[in-house]
Structures are given as C-alpha cells and as structure tokens.
Design a protein around this motif. Structure first.
Motif, mmCIF file in Angstrom:
data_model
loop_
_atom_site.group_PDB
_atom_site.id
_atom_site.type_symbol
_atom_site.label_atom_id
_atom_site.label_comp_id
_atom_site.label_asym_id
_atom_site.label_seq_id
_atom_site.Cartn_x
_atom_site.Cartn_y
_atom_site.Cartn_z
ATOM 1 N N HIS A 186 0.854 -1.194 0.000
ATOM 2 C CA HIS A 186 0.000 0.000 0.000
ATOM 3 C C HIS A 186 0.889 1.243 0.000
ATOM 4 C CE1 HIS A 186 -3.508 2.511 1.305
ATOM 5 N NE2 HIS A 186 -2.560 3.180 1.936
ATOM 6 N N SER A 221 -3.503 0.567 -3.817
ATOM 7 C CA SER A 221 -4.266 0.393 -2.586
ATOM 8 C C SER A 221 -5.617 -0.203 -2.958
ATOM 9 C CB SER A 221 -4.471 1.738 -1.878
ATOM 10 O OG SER A 221 -5.375 1.615 -0.804
ATOM 11 N N ASN A 222 -6.254 -0.860 -1.995
ATOM 12 C CA ASN A 222 -7.612 -1.375 -2.217
ATOM 13 C C ASN A 222 -8.669 -0.412 -1.702
ATOM 14 O OD1 ASN A 222 -6.917 -3.820 -3.490
ATOM 15 N ND2 ASN A 222 -6.400 -4.732 -1.509
ATOM 16 N N ASP A 223 -8.245 0.762 -1.234
ATOM 17 C CA ASP A 223 -9.157 1.781 -0.736
ATOM 18 C C ASP A 223 -9.685 2.603 -1.908
ATOM 19 O OD1 ASP A 223 -10.455 3.921 0.427
ATOM 20 O OD2 ASP A 223 -8.778 4.511 1.723
ATOM 21 N N ASN A 232 -11.009 5.394 -2.032
ATOM 22 C CA ASN A 232 -10.728 6.829 -1.939
ATOM 23 C C ASN A 232 -9.236 7.145 -2.074
ATOM 24 O OD1 ASN A 232 -13.452 7.767 -1.411
ATOM 25 N ND2 ASN A 232 -13.267 6.745 0.569
ATOM 26 N N HIS A 233 -8.438 6.106 -2.209
ATOM 27 C CA HIS A 233 -6.984 6.306 -2.233
ATOM 28 C C HIS A 233 -6.513 7.226 -3.361
ATOM 29 C CE1 HIS A 233 -2.661 4.923 -2.615
ATOM 30 N NE2 HIS A 233 -2.747 5.171 -1.316
ATOM 31 N N GLY A 251 -14.499 7.076 -5.925
ATOM 32 C CA GLY A 251 -14.810 6.471 -4.641
ATOM 33 C C GLY A 251 -16.037 5.590 -4.610
#
Length: 429
Positions: free
Chosen positions: A103, A132-134, A136-137, A166
């Motif tokens: 990440h 990243s798996n987010d 919003n990243h 997002g």
C-alpha cells in the motif's frame, strides 16, 4: 478628415478582432498523455528485435515513426512497485512498495500533487490503480478524477468492479473500451492544460478473445482449453485491441489538441512467462532479469523534435516523475530518485544517468535487486547469490560471469563489479 478618421478606426477594430481570436482549446503548455500497458515486455512490443511474433499495432507504430523508441528503460518486475516508482519518483524500498499488494502511503508527494501545487494543470487517472484497495486512495493521493479498477487484475474483462471517484458499481463493458471512452469524455471536458494517466489492464490475464472488431488475430477458438493450450495469439489480440482503442482516443481529439499533446507509452513490467518469447520463463515478469524489467517506452508529440529515432540512454521508471514535471513547466530536473530525461526529447544528453536500478521483494533481506551501467549488470539475490553479466557482449544476460567455471573475473570485470556494488551501497546503504 472624417473619412480618414473612420478608416483608421475600422483598421483598429479589425486588428483588435484578430488579437482576440486565440480563444481556442490549444494550451500554451502541452497536454500530457501517459499510457501504461500492463505486462508488456520487449518481446511483445513493436520496434524491438526481441520476439519472433509481434502484435499488429499501427497506432504504436505511428508513435514510433514520429518520435523516439527507448532501448534501456527499466521498471520494477511487478505492477505495484513500478506504478509507485512513477507516482513518487522514489525507489520501492524508500516507500515500502516493493511487491504486489503493498500500500502506498498517502503522505507521499504524488506526481499529481506536485504538478497541481506548481501549475494550472488538471489531472486524471483512468484505468488500473493497484496502489491500494481503498476506493478513496486515488483522491487522497491528489488525483482530481479517478475512474477504473483498483486491483491488480479483473476476473473478467466484461464483468468487473468499476470505481469512479470512490463509488463502486458493476461494469460489463470491455475494460479497454471503457477506459478509452472515459478518457475521451474527460479530455473533452478540459479547459486547461491536462495530464492524463491512462492505465490499461490489457494485456494482463485472464487471456481471452477480445471483440473481433478490435484486433487482427482472426477467428480464434473461445473455449478456455484452447486458450490455455496456446495463449500467445490471445495475448497478442489483447494488445491489438488496446492499440485500436488508443487510436480511437487520439482520433477523437481535434488536430489542434493532438498537436499540443505529448504521448508517453510504457509497459509496467515484463511479459508473463506463459507467453514470453526468447526470454526463459524464469527470467520474465516477476524477476530482475532483462525479461522482467527492460520494457518498451515510446514518446512522440508536442516538444519531441527527434523523429523515428532510437535512444540508448539508461532510464529508470522513477525518472518519469521529474520528466513529466518538466514537460508541465516545472524546472526541477532531479528530485528524490528521479532524474529528468526531458532534454533527450530534443537530442541533448547532458543529464544522462550512469546507472539504473530495480528491485522486487519485501524487506532488505528478502529482496532481489539489480544495477547496471552502460556495459555490465549486477544482481544480488535474496538468498545471497550474485550474478554479473557483460551486456556489451551478450545483452540477453548469459553467461553469469560469477559462476564457478567462469572465475576468476578479468581485471576489467572485477573493477566494474566493484564499481556496481559500491554504487548499490550508496543507493541502499
């Protein structure tokens, strides 16, 4: 007298109206289009001598014919660390992004943030993110607009999770086409200079038969057994489909906008071992051998005065950070581990590198890493083994000069090995 005065006023009005004409879409600064192909090594790339069977990619060939082909461009052996190196201008061990799944910290000064802080450019990332798996990243990393797929791959190119600013939804549109459509729409909405990071997930697995109107491989069997038995034509078809869609993207621009755009096309790591050509399967994607890290890069368009030329300068993926910043008008030529090669676009080699570096792994004790100069390459493996190759004699990295039957090294080779290992200690003490 009145007639003369009227005539002069008319002349002034005409001059003023001509001076007001530059209300156009052309920017004083060039637009920047960075295109990343996923898992495309030299053996699958037009213009390089490695690989007996090449995809038919007329759009890429046009970029080559109107710009520069780079022979010694190094990335990391896997998707995530390469993307992190471009977006931060740092080697992976500095950001703790050295392997798939790592990440990237939002505290890093991303390329998008750096350009936004110093220019009036708008920016977007469309396509594969894989940092990243987010959801919003991308926004937290300073990306103005993000749409694409977060992970390393999709289970199906026609049934996948689509992220847009997002929000997650399901898409059944062919990914290569979807990313192209999004790019066309985004570009059409821009009123200032723009930087678009377009990251196709093609030709990453799963290998498949793309829409027939996008490629030139003909009628291939579509059952999985046939694909597994002979994946190469499907891999090539995926590349050809990407090329077709890149052509559609460029054709969607006005001539004025195309003339004001610089195009940078790269692969993010080498070809997967199931479809690699000439490179041994254990020396392809995922390794620090040539087949894993030496990938295509082509640059053409606005500001590129070298036409249909090849360039042998040593270039790291980190170097795209400062080079793209230079294109956007920022004067910094060296930042972090990034050394700008912007001057090469016009033929000046004054800022060239003496060494390039790559790595893959986890902690320092688990990593394989490598360094080269113009003639030799040194590898240190995580198990303690070493390799040294004289690339001037054999660019395909044979034989290993440190094999027992090759020792002792010649005076020249010993000197260069010491030089390379000393430089490694400077890079990663």
């Amino acid at each position: 007298m009145n007639k003369i005065l009227i005539f002069v006023l008319l002349l002034l009005l005409c001059a003023c109206s001509k001076n007001e004409e530059p209300i156009t879409t052309t920017n004083q600064k060039p637009n920047i289009l960075l295109i990343i192909a996923d898992d495309m090594g030299l053996d699958a790339a037009p213009g390089y001598s490695i690989g007996a069977t090449k995809p038919y990619m007329p759009t890429i060939n046009n970029i080559i014919n109107n710009g520069i082909l780079f022979n010694n461009f190094w990335v990391n052996p896997a998707c995530t660390p390469t993307r992190a190196s471009i977006i931060t201008g740092k080697y992976g061990f500095r950001t703790n992004v050295t392997k798939v799944g790592d990440h990237l910290a939002t505290s890093e000064m991303s390329l998008q943030k750096y350009i936004s802080n110093n220019t009036s450019y708008s920016n977007a990332v469309i396509g594969k993110w894989h940092l990243s798996n987010d959801a919003n990243h991308p926004t937290e990393m300073g990306v103005d607009y993000y749409a694409g797929s977060l992970g390393g791959g999709v289970a199906s190119y026609t049934n996948w999770s689509f992220i847009q600013n997002g929000q997650t939804s399901n898409s059944q549109e062919y990914t290569t086409t979807k990313f192209t459509n999004l790019s066309i729409d985004w570009i059409n909405n821009q009123t200032s200079p723009w930087f678009l990071w377009l990251a196709y997930n093609a030709p990453h697995t799963p290998f498949h038969f793309p829409p027939e109107n996008l490629h030139y491989q003909g009628a291939l069997p579509t059952d999985q057994a046939s694909i597994n038995a002979n994946p190469l034509p499907y891999y090539l078809a995926m590349l050809e489909a990407m090329d077709t869609e890149i052509g559609r993207l460029l054709n969607a621009m006005s001539q004025e906008e195309k003339d004001n755009t610089i195009i940078i096309f790269i692969g993010d790591n080498g070809t997967p071992n199931a479809v690699t050509q000439e490179f041994k399967s254990k020396r392809s994607k995922g390794t620090v051998y040539k087949g894993g890290i030496n990938v295509p890069m082509y640059i053409s368009g606005h500001g590129v005065s070298r036409i249909n030329e090849q360039e042998n300068a040593l270039i790291n993926s980190t170097d795209l950070y400062s080079t793209i910043a230079n294109i956007a008008g920022i004067n910094t030529t060296n930042i972090n581990d990034s050394k700008s090669f912007y001057s090469l676009l016009s033929g000046d080699n004054s800022n060239s590198r003496e060494y390039i570096y790559s790595e893959i792994g986890g902690s320092a004790s688990e990593s394989d890493y490598t360094i080269r100069n113009k003639t030799h390459k040194y590898i240190k493996f995580s198990n303690g083994d070493e390799a040294l190759f004289d690339l001037s004699s054999n660019p395909m990295e044979n034989p290993n000069l440190l094999n027992t039957n090759r020792l002792p090294l010649s005076i020249v080779d010993e000197s260069i090995k010491n030089e390379l290992t000393s430089k490694l200690l400077e890079i990663r003490p």
